[in-house]
Every structure is written in structure tokens, then in C-alpha cells.
Design an enzyme around this catalytic site. Structure first.
Site, PDB file in Angstrom:
ATOM      1  N   PHE A 127       1.902  -5.246  -5.472  1.00 10.03           N
ATOM      2  CA  PHE A 127       2.065  -4.734  -4.108  1.00 10.03           C
ATOM      3  C   PHE A 127       2.870  -5.742  -3.287  1.00 10.03           C
ATOM      4  CE2 PHE A 127       0.122  -3.584   0.105  1.00 10.03           C
ATOM      5  CZ  PHE A 127       0.569  -2.273   0.122  1.00 10.03           C
ATOM      6  N   ASP A 205      -6.162  -8.064  -8.195  1.00 13.86           N
ATOM      7  CA  ASP A 205      -6.255  -7.230  -7.011  1.00 13.86           C
ATOM      8  C   ASP A 205      -6.772  -5.851  -7.447  1.00 13.86           C
ATOM      9  OD1 ASP A 205      -5.861  -5.527  -4.810  1.00 13.86           O
ATOM     10  OD2 ASP A 205      -4.217  -6.761  -4.062  1.00 13.86           O
ATOM     11  N   TYR A 230     -10.947   0.642   2.037  1.00 10.79           N
ATOM     12  CA  TYR A 230     -10.588   1.895   2.732  1.00 10.79           C
ATOM     13  C   TYR A 230      -9.918   2.912   1.812  1.00 10.79           C
ATOM     14  CZ  TYR A 230      -6.236  -0.853   3.318  1.00 10.79           C
ATOM     15  OH  TYR A 230      -5.137  -1.635   3.108  1.00 10.79           O
ATOM     16  N   LYS A 231      -9.698   2.545   0.546  1.00 11.97           N
ATOM     17  CA  LYS A 231      -9.082   3.489  -0.393  1.00 11.97           C
ATOM     18  C   LYS A 231     -10.201   4.270  -1.107  1.00 11.97           C
ATOM     19  CE  LYS A 231      -4.937   0.715  -0.552  1.00 11.97           C
ATOM     20  NZ  LYS A 231      -4.196  -0.377  -1.161  1.00 11.97           N
ATOM     21  N   ARG A 380       3.253  10.377  -4.586  1.00 14.76           N
ATOM     22  CA  ARG A 380       2.087   9.812  -5.253  1.00 14.76           C
ATOM     23  C   ARG A 380       0.915  10.742  -4.995  1.00 14.76           C
ATOM     24  NH1 ARG A 380       0.094   3.782  -3.746  1.00 14.76           N
ATOM     25  NH2 ARG A 380      -0.432   4.915  -1.861  1.00 14.76           N
TER      26      ARG A 380
HETATM   27  C1  LIG Z   1      -3.579  -1.325  -0.315  1.00 18.26           C
HETATM   28  C2  LIG Z   1      -3.311  -2.634  -0.958  1.00 18.26           C
HETATM   29  C3  LIG Z   1      -3.358  -3.826  -0.218  1.00 18.26           C
HETATM   30  C4  LIG Z   1      -3.594  -3.775   1.261  1.00 18.26           C
HETATM   31  O1  LIG Z   1      -3.819  -5.005   1.821  1.00 18.26           O
HETATM   32  P1  LIG Z   1      -4.277  -5.094   3.343  1.00 18.26           P
HETATM   33  O2  LIG Z   1      -4.441  -6.537   3.567  1.00 18.26           O
HETATM   34  O3  LIG Z   1      -5.515  -4.280   3.495  1.00 18.26           O
HETATM   35  O4  LIG Z   1      -3.197  -4.508   4.176  1.00 18.26           O
HETATM   36  C5  LIG Z   1      -3.162  -5.028  -0.883  1.00 18.26           C
HETATM   37  N1  LIG Z   1      -2.907  -5.049  -2.214  1.00 18.26           N
HETATM   38  C6  LIG Z   1      -2.839  -3.914  -2.940  1.00 18.26           C
HETATM   39  C7  LIG Z   1      -2.588  -3.983  -4.410  1.00 18.26           C
HETATM   40  C8  LIG Z   1      -3.025  -2.679  -2.333  1.00 18.26           C
HETATM   41  O5  LIG Z   1      -2.943  -1.557  -3.048  1.00 18.26           O
END
Ligand SMILES: *Cc1c(COP(=O)(O)O)cnc(C)c1O
Length: 420
Positions: A127, A205, A230-231, A380
Site C-alpha cells: 500500500f 500489514d 474499519y475494513k 475492486r
Molecule cells: C487501508 C490500508 C491502510 C490504511 O492506513 P491508515 O493509516 O488507516 O490510513 C494501510 N495499509 C494497508 C495495507 C491498507 O490496506
């Protein structure tokens, strides 16, 4: 699965042992097909009452006493529930801050503990925020540098090249367990073990794997992890993230963002920092109690269903979706940009089309389908098996087909909006 008509979708839903869980979530518009639970999970009904209590009773009535009546330990207690979903012990997980901030803390903690080792390995499927954070932590630790390994097809992770890059100069290997665009699943156990053999630490992650696939942090020998709530955990927009530190490492690592919530006897208000023992030392400042409280009910629901049951349904649903794609969408110029092997695929399926962006807009504006769009051309399609139905998937594919066949996308702008 040969009969891919809508009747079979309804049959699959009728046989689905998890079907009743859909009603545990707010679902005001029955026409809406929500395929973005991998970016923002739905609202669990129970969360509404919980938040009302936290606001009216706990904040409104109990006021500052709330800290001694549950708030102070909430980061650990919710963390302990998340631990069950990711194969960790309750005292190895805590909820705090955002995923990016937790990644910063744990990356810097890890590379500082690895004296004499300078290399951080990651990949180009990670990400972007993770890569930015890695860059800034590397900048803070002199000599550190990042080796970013490229995927050959932008779908599958370069596992073999990563194995080959691991050596006795490697401080840290950090990857998204399930990659955000293609949904590829890394073999956590294999890579964690190979990293350990050369003395490198691992940081995973779990943003796209927690609550969607089986994760076994301890069993895999993973050292560190972070992830979103939140996912797939349905914690609500901007809900605080979690972090995991393997118990054996907790006393060895320091928190580079030390704060009073990680201080030993914090209310002694000592002027010199002395870390608390255990997972609390990775805390920094006052937690966001309202959004933290909102995380708990979603996690409880997932624990109630059981991650193995969720994964089983998720695999069946991604398989079904790919069948539908091949039959109805491939002839219109779509292609699957996720692994075709279910063992290598998380809970979303990316489908690419040269007009992906405009198709996505038409779906949202005219068809009540909410996927999300990821550059350069991916729709997606996220499946949250706790509330996604087979009928959702069938209907979504029919609506996508109609957007392309009827050229409904042509009137939309090529320009991207601020949030995609
Ligand atoms: C959604 C996501 C994030 C989001 O990070 P935030 O700090 O909550 O903005 C980070 N890493 C991955 C792999 C994600 O999918």
C-alpha cells in the site's frame, strides 16, 4: 457450478449457513449492492446502541469516572478480541492510532533493535502509505535503505525474489499479507521462517486479511503486525487500528513515539520515561474512546461466526464471482487482475477494463453498485462474507454488464475525483 443464472444465486443464498448475519448490519437500501466492505465495512446494528450508551451514559453521566469504568483498558480488551481473529494471544495485540502510525512505530522500533543491519525489504504491491512510512523511518535511522522488489505481473507477489533478497544484512521484511489491489495472499509462515533464519524481523500489514482470511501470527512465527479495523472488522470510518508484537519481543523493542499511555505507573506522572512492561509500551497518547468503542461489536460478530466459516464462504463467493466474470464480463473486455487460485486470493476480486474509471462512476450514479476503483483500471469488488450475498454478486455482474453493453459510461468524465 454450471448453472449461473439468478436462480442458482438464490439457491446458494438459501443454502448459506451464514445468511442470517446480514440482518445484523444496517442495510437501509435493499437495492444497493455494496462491494466495498474492504474499504469501509457496514455498520453493525449493535454498534448503534453501544455508541448511544457510550455517549449518553458513559460520557454524559459518568464523565471522568469512565476511565476507571472500562475506558482505560479498552485498547487492550478490544485488542484481545482481535487477537482471536489473527492467531495471537490477547496480551500481544492492542488497539491504537492509525495503521500508518502503528507501522511507523513498529518499523522504527524494529530497525533500531537490529544494530548493524540496514536493509528493509518490501515489494511494489504494498500500500502506498506503507511505502511512504517506510521511507520516512529509513530516513530516521542512518544507513537504513529500502529494497523494493517488483511483482512480475502486478498480481502475484514476488515471493521467490523476496526469499533471495533476505540476507544477514536484512533488518526487516515488511509486506501486506493480502495486497490491496490484486488481493494476493503471501505465505506468511514461509517468509517469516526464512526471515528468521537470517535474523531479520517480519512486520505484516493485515489491513486486508484481518477478518477476511485465516491469519495465524504465532503459528507462522511472525514478529510484528499492524492492521485496520474499519475494513473487514466493521469498526467505522477512521476507527483506530491495531498492532501486534510477539510476546518474546515486547521487552526488546522500544516505542519510538513514547507517550504517557505507555509509561510505567503513568499517573505517578514521573518526568522520566520508563516503559510499561508488555504490549502497553507501544501506546502513545489518549485513545479515541468513541471510535474505539465502535470497534468492539463488529469484532464480536466475526468471532461469533468464526473466521474459518467466513473464509469458506469468501472462497466460494470469489470463485462464483470469477465464474460470472468469465461468462458475462470477459467478452466485454474485462480481465481478472486477482490470482485465479483461491489459495492465493483474499476476499476481493479486481477486474480490469480500459474504461474502468468511467464504468465505476456509472455503477455508482445509475446502478446502485458500490465497488471501488484502483488505478490504473481496476474495479475492486470486495466481498464481506458476513453480509455479502450470492444474489449481490449476480446482480452486480448483470449491472456492470449493462453499463458496458448500453454504453452508459460514455457520458462520464475521464477526470478522477478527489477520493476514489
Ligand atoms: C487501508 C490500508 C491502510 C490504511 O492506513 P491508515 O493509516 O488507516 O490510513 C494501510 N495499509 C494497508 C495495507 C491498507 O490496506
Amino acid at each position: 457450478m454450471s448453472e449461473l443464472d439468478s436462480v442458482s444465486a438464490y439457491n446458494l443464498d438459501a443454502q448459506d449457513p451464514l445468511a442470517n448475519y446480514r440482518d445484523r448490519f444496517v442495510n437501509k437500501d435493499p437495492e444497493l449492492i455494496y462491494l466495498d466492505g474492504n474499504s469501509l465495512g457496514r455498520l453493525p446494528r449493535a454498534t448503534i446502541g453501544r455508541l448511544q450508551d457510550v455517549i449518553e451514559k458513559e460520557w454524559g453521566d459518568r464523565l471522568i469516572r469512565g476511565w476507571n469504568e472500562g475506558w482505560f483498558r479498552l485498547q487492550e480488551s478490544v485488542g484481545g478480541k482481535i487477537a482471536k481473529l489473527i492467531g495471537a494471544e490477547p496480551d500481544e495485540v492492542v488497539v491504537a492510532d492509525s495503521t500508518s502510525v502503528n507501522l511507523f512505530k513498529l518499523t522504527l522500533a524494529a530497525i533500531r533493535a537490529q544494530t548493524g543491519r540496514h536493509k528493509i525489504i518490501t515489494d511494489d504491491l504494498n500500500f502506498p502509505s506503507d511505502l511512504y512510512v517506510l521511507q520516512s523511518t529509513a530516513d530516521l535511522q542512518s544507513g537504513s535503505y529500502i529494497e523494493r522488489i517488483s511483482s512480475e505481473d502486478d498480481i502475484h507477489g514476488p515471493t521467490e525474489q523476496i526469499s533471495n533478497a533476505l540476507n544477514d544484512g536484512t533488518a526487516l521484511l515488511t509486506l501486506s499479507h493480502v495486497t490491496f489491489k490484486s488481493g494476493f495472499i503471501y505465505n506468511m509462515a514461509l517468509l517469516s521462517q526464512q526471515a528468521r533464519e537470517v535474523g531479520a524481523l517480519t512486520l505484516w500489514d493485515l489491513s486486508h486479511s484481518a477478518g477476511s482470511i485465516e491469519v495465524n501470527l504465532r503459528g507462522s512465527g511472525a514478529d510484528l503486525a499492524v492492521g485496520c479495523t474499519y475494513k473487514y472488522l466493521n469498526g467505522g470510518p477512521g476507527a483506530p487500528a491495531f498492532l501486534y508484537v510477539r510476546r518474546e519481543l515486547q521487552e526488546r523493542l522500544g516505542n519510538p513515539l513514547a507517550g504517557w499511555f505507555g509509561q510505567k505507573n503513568m499517573f505517578a506522572l514521573d518526568l522520566d520515561y520508563q516503559p510499561e512492561s508488555g504490549i502497553r509500551r507501544f501506546l502513545t497518547g489518549t485513545p479515541t474512546i468513541l471510535s474505539l468503542a465502535a470497534v468492539e461489536n463488529g469484532v464480536d460478530l466475526l468471532n461469533e461466526v468464526g473466521i474459518a466459516n467466513l473464509r469458506k464462504k469468501s472462497v466460494a463467493q470469489t470463485e462464483y464471482l470469477i465464474h460470472l466474470h468469465d461468462r458475462y464480463l470477459a467478452p466485454l473486455g474485462f480481465k481478472v487482475n486477482s490470482p485465479r487460485s483461491p489459495q492465493m486470493r483474499g476476499s476481493h476480486v479486481s477486474i480490469g477494463h480500459p474504461e474502468g474509471w468511467r464504468i465505476n462512476q456509472a455503477l455508482i450514479e445509475e446502478k446502485k453498485v458500490l465497488p471501488d476503483f484502483r488505478e490504473p483500471d481496476n474495479l475492486r469488488l470486495g466481498i464481506a462474507p458476513i453480509y455479502t450475498t450470492y444474489a449481490d454478486l449476480y446482480t452486480a455482474v448483470m449491472r456492470i454488464r449493462s453499463v458496458v453493453q448500453d454504453e452508459l459510461y460514455l457520458k462520464y468524465d475521464e477526470a478522477r475525483s478527489e477520493v476514489t
